[in-house]
Design an enzyme around this catalytic site. Structure first.
Site, PDB file in Angstrom:
ATOM      1  CD  GLU A 157       1.343  22.805  29.289  1.00  0.00           C
ATOM      2  OE1 GLU A 157       2.117  22.038  28.679  1.00  0.00           O
ATOM      3  OE2 GLU A 157       0.633  23.648  28.722  1.00  0.00           O
ATOM      4  CG  LEU A 158       0.704  15.870  31.636  1.00  0.00           C
ATOM      5  CD1 LEU A 158      -0.170  14.688  31.282  1.00  0.00           C
ATOM      6  CD2 LEU A 158       0.571  16.191  33.122  1.00  0.00           C
TER       7      LEU A 158
ATOM      8  CD  GLU B 146      10.037  14.064  31.597  1.00  0.00           C
ATOM      9  OE1 GLU B 146       9.210  13.515  32.352  1.00  0.00           O
ATOM     10  OE2 GLU B 146       9.924  15.232  31.212  1.00  0.00           O
TER      11      GLU B 146
ATOM     12  CE  LYS C 170       0.354  20.088  45.763  1.00  0.00           C
ATOM     13  NZ  LYS C 170       1.770  20.348  46.133  1.00  0.00           N
TER      14      LYS C 170
ATOM     15  CB  CYS D 217       8.538  19.086  30.601  1.00  0.00           C
ATOM     16  SG  CYS D 217       8.007  20.774  30.639  1.00  0.00           S
TER      17      CYS D 217
ATOM     18  CB  SER E 199       5.194  13.214  36.611  1.00  0.00           C
ATOM     19  OG  SER E 199       4.230  12.958  37.611  1.00  0.00           O
TER      20      SER E 199
HETATM   21  P1  ADP Z   1       7.578  16.081  39.529  1.00  0.00           P
HETATM   22  O1  ADP Z   1       8.087  14.790  38.999  1.00  0.00           O
HETATM   23  O2  ADP Z   1       7.839  17.273  38.687  1.00  0.00           O
HETATM   24  O3  ADP Z   1       7.841  16.301  41.002  1.00  0.00           O
HETATM   25  P2  ADP Z   1       4.881  15.473  40.185  1.00  0.00           P
HETATM   26  O4  ADP Z   1       3.886  15.140  39.163  1.00  0.00           O
HETATM   27  O5  ADP Z   1       5.250  14.458  41.192  1.00  0.00           O
HETATM   28  O6  ADP Z   1       6.080  15.975  39.320  1.00  0.00           O
HETATM   29  O7  ADP Z   1       4.478  16.800  40.978  1.00  0.00           O
HETATM   30  C1  ADP Z   1       3.926  17.933  40.381  1.00  0.00           C
HETATM   31  C2  ADP Z   1       2.933  18.547  41.339  1.00  0.00           C
HETATM   32  O8  ADP Z   1       1.871  17.630  41.555  1.00  0.00           O
HETATM   33  C3  ADP Z   1       3.497  18.883  42.723  1.00  0.00           C
HETATM   34  O9  ADP Z   1       2.885  20.077  43.194  1.00  0.00           O
HETATM   35  C4  ADP Z   1       3.050  17.696  43.542  1.00  0.00           C
HETATM   36  O10 ADP Z   1       2.945  17.992  44.917  1.00  0.00           O
HETATM   37  C5  ADP Z   1       1.677  17.439  42.951  1.00  0.00           C
HETATM   38  N1  ADP Z   1       1.148  16.091  43.166  1.00  0.00           N
HETATM   39  C6  ADP Z   1       1.828  14.922  43.262  1.00  0.00           C
HETATM   40  N2  ADP Z   1       0.986  13.892  43.483  1.00  0.00           N
HETATM   41  C7  ADP Z   1      -0.273  14.415  43.547  1.00  0.00           C
HETATM   42  C8  ADP Z   1      -1.585  13.877  43.743  1.00  0.00           C
HETATM   43  N3  ADP Z   1      -1.783  12.575  43.928  1.00  0.00           N
HETATM   44  N4  ADP Z   1      -2.629  14.727  43.741  1.00  0.00           N
HETATM   45  C9  ADP Z   1      -2.443  16.039  43.539  1.00  0.00           C
HETATM   46  N5  ADP Z   1      -1.243  16.612  43.341  1.00  0.00           N
HETATM   47  C10 ADP Z   1      -0.162  15.819  43.335  1.00  0.00           C
END
Ligand code: ADP
Length: 476
Positions: free
Chosen positions: A245-246, A380, A169, A279, A224
């Site tokens: 990888e956060l 961040e 995804k 990051c 994130s």
């Molecule tokens: P960023 O701040 O880089 O947008 P996110 O952590 O919000 O980081 O998003 C990174 C990925 O995680 C994206 O593909 C986003 O759609 C997905 N994502 C966000 N929330 C969820 C969730 N609750 N469950 C699964 N995937 C998620």
């Protein structure tokens, strides 16, 4: 379009969603909005192709990866153009990213052939132990928008090399890049069901299916820390393996013996890459008092020359931020720092001139006098802001740098080998650039300590994340 079991398809829901260019707000295209049933089908396809894919020889799997590498290299320019259109980074950076992405395909085409087991001595004369490495199974992969091509191959290449099958995804901001990567896999002849793509606006719904479906054995996530924690918690409930990888909050330490001009040029380059949306972007720049003035002046000089705009145009080095919320976060941190006593050396506002108001642009910004009571010192930023703090003591600066719950990247500039070695050993970060602003490559392990992540991507470590050990104890 979704890619399930080797076919391009609409979502079962028939819904689609628009994708926008962050440089001008224009709609680029629409893509299928996958739902839970689509995700289930993709997982079923990945599960039923796993047996055949994992039973291929490593040489056979390797040849698919080589083919994908060659196709991606042929399409480098097209992919780079699309990336700039969809994500916004300057074209030159997009080209670099496609190269980096292709490097993972090549590296893991090679590593596929180097998965070894062991023969282990037993204390019993009539017993032999042999361990072998086996592919984990179906992998659920979730990727972000900031590096929309390389974050995909960094996960999929090692997974395929190990013998795993995948459901990906991608971020909803960059599904078009993901589709192009899957066209590469399709054209490389990767068998049906081995790689599957579900674009969706409902990340949580797709994520929930990946996290609860018993066929999925592993979740690999880049994004994130906040979402990573949520995913890790759910994965733990179902005893699924995770790689994470956060976020990061990289310190950049410039010791008194460093060349202030050279190190300032380094910061000007690495801090503003991808408009700071990385990051491993420096988020706290610690400069020794004795060279702070020269360092700051050089940095201001360099950053003043950076031009923001549409990344497809010549001479642009700062693209747009991802969305309005990003601008608010960045601007909020800058305002908070200034209110608490920081000096705004450059920038500090949203760019609106020359048509930039249609996109989401923030001026390249430099703050000095930053200290630990400011939000920017802890949170961040993910934007084009360079916050400078002055230090006096070499021992203390390591402690200050380590004072964060993140632990991804750190940078150190010094000519003193002892200082460099001490910093390398004592900084609690997974990736340390010593007089180097680009300590990343497909061949090198990338990953964080503390709340920056679990596991490593790239290098010989990267494939380990998709393998498990199976022991045979033989009585003879
Ligand atoms: P960023 O701040 O880089 O947008 P996110 O952590 O919000 O980081 O998003 C990174 C990925 O995680 C994206 O593909 C986003 O759609 C997905 N994502 C966000 N929330 C969820 C969730 N609750 N469950 C699964 N995937 C998620």
């Amino acid at each position: 379009m979704l890619y399930i079991d080797g076919k391009w398809t609409e979502s079962e829901s028939k819904n689609s969603f628009p994708v926008f260019n962050p440089a001008d707000g224009q709609e680029i295209n629409k893509v299928a909005d996958g739902n839970r049933n689509d995700t289930k089908k993709a997982i079923e396809a990945a599960a039923s192709s796993f047996r055949n894919w994992s039973r291929l020889t490593a040489y056979e799997r390797s040849s698919y990866l080589y083919r994908a590498y060659e196709i991606m290299m042929k399409r480098k320019e097209e992919l780079a153009q699309l990336m700039t259109l969809e994500q916004g980074k300057p074209l030159k950076s997009s080209r670099n990213e496609v190269q980096y992405a292709a490097d993972f395909l090549l590296w893991y085409a090679e590593e596929a052939k180097r998965v070894y087991g062991e023969v282990i001595p037993s204390s019993r004369r009539d017993q032999r132990f042999i361990s072998i490495r086996k592919a984990i199974g179906v992998v659920g992969a979730i990727t972000p928008w900031n590096y929309p091509v390389s974050m995909i191959t960094r996960k999929i290449a090692p997974a395929l090399a190990a013998g795993c099958t995948i459901v990906l995804k991608p971020a909803e901001e960059t599904p078009l890049c993901a589709m192009e990567v899957f066209k590469v896999f399709d054209d490389a002849g990767i068998p049906n069901g081995v790689v599957n793509l579900i674009s969706s606006t409902n990340a949580e719904m797709v994520g929930n299916e990946l996290l609860t479906n018993p066929a999925v054995k592993k979740i690999t996530f880049t994004g994130s820390t906040e979402v990573g924690k949520f995913i890790a918690e759910k994965a733990a409930r179902n005893v699924k393996r995770v790689s994470m990888e956060l976020g990061g909050h990289a310190p950049f330490i410039v010791y008194e013996d460093a060349d202030p001009v050279h190190s300032a040029k380094g910061v000007a380059l690495v801090k503003f890459l991808n408009a700071g949306q990385a990051c491993i972007s420096p988020n706290r720049i610690f400069v020794h008092r004795s060279i702070a003035e020269e360092f700051t002046n050089t940095l201001i000089d360099r950053v003043r020359k950076l031009r923001a705009g549409n990344g497809l145009e010549e001479g642009i080095s700062i693209g747009p931020l991802v969305n309005e919320a990003a601008i608010e976060k960045v601007d909020g941190q800058v305002r908070d720092a200034v209110e608490r006593g920081a000096t705004l050396e450059l920038g500090g506002y949203r760019l609106k001139e020359n048509g930039l108001d249609k996109g989401v642009f923030y001026a390249p910004t430099i703050l000095s006098g930053v200290h630990k009571d400011m939000r920017i010192f802890r949170e961040e930023t993910f934007g084009p802001v360079a916050p400078i703090s002055i230090f006096d003591n070499s021992e203390e600066v390591i402690e200050m740098a380590n004072d964060t719950h993140y632990g991804l990247a750190a940078y150190v500039y010094t000519k003193d080998i002892s200082k460099a070695m001490r910093a390398f050993e004592e900084l609690n970060f997974g990736i340390i650039g010593i007089n180097d602003i680009n300590p990343t490559a497909a061949s090198a392990p990338f990953g964080g300590m503390n709340e920056s992540g679990l596991g490593r991507e790239g290098g010989k470590e990267g494939i380990e994340e998709y393998l498990e050990t199976k022991l045979g104890g033989f009585s003879i």
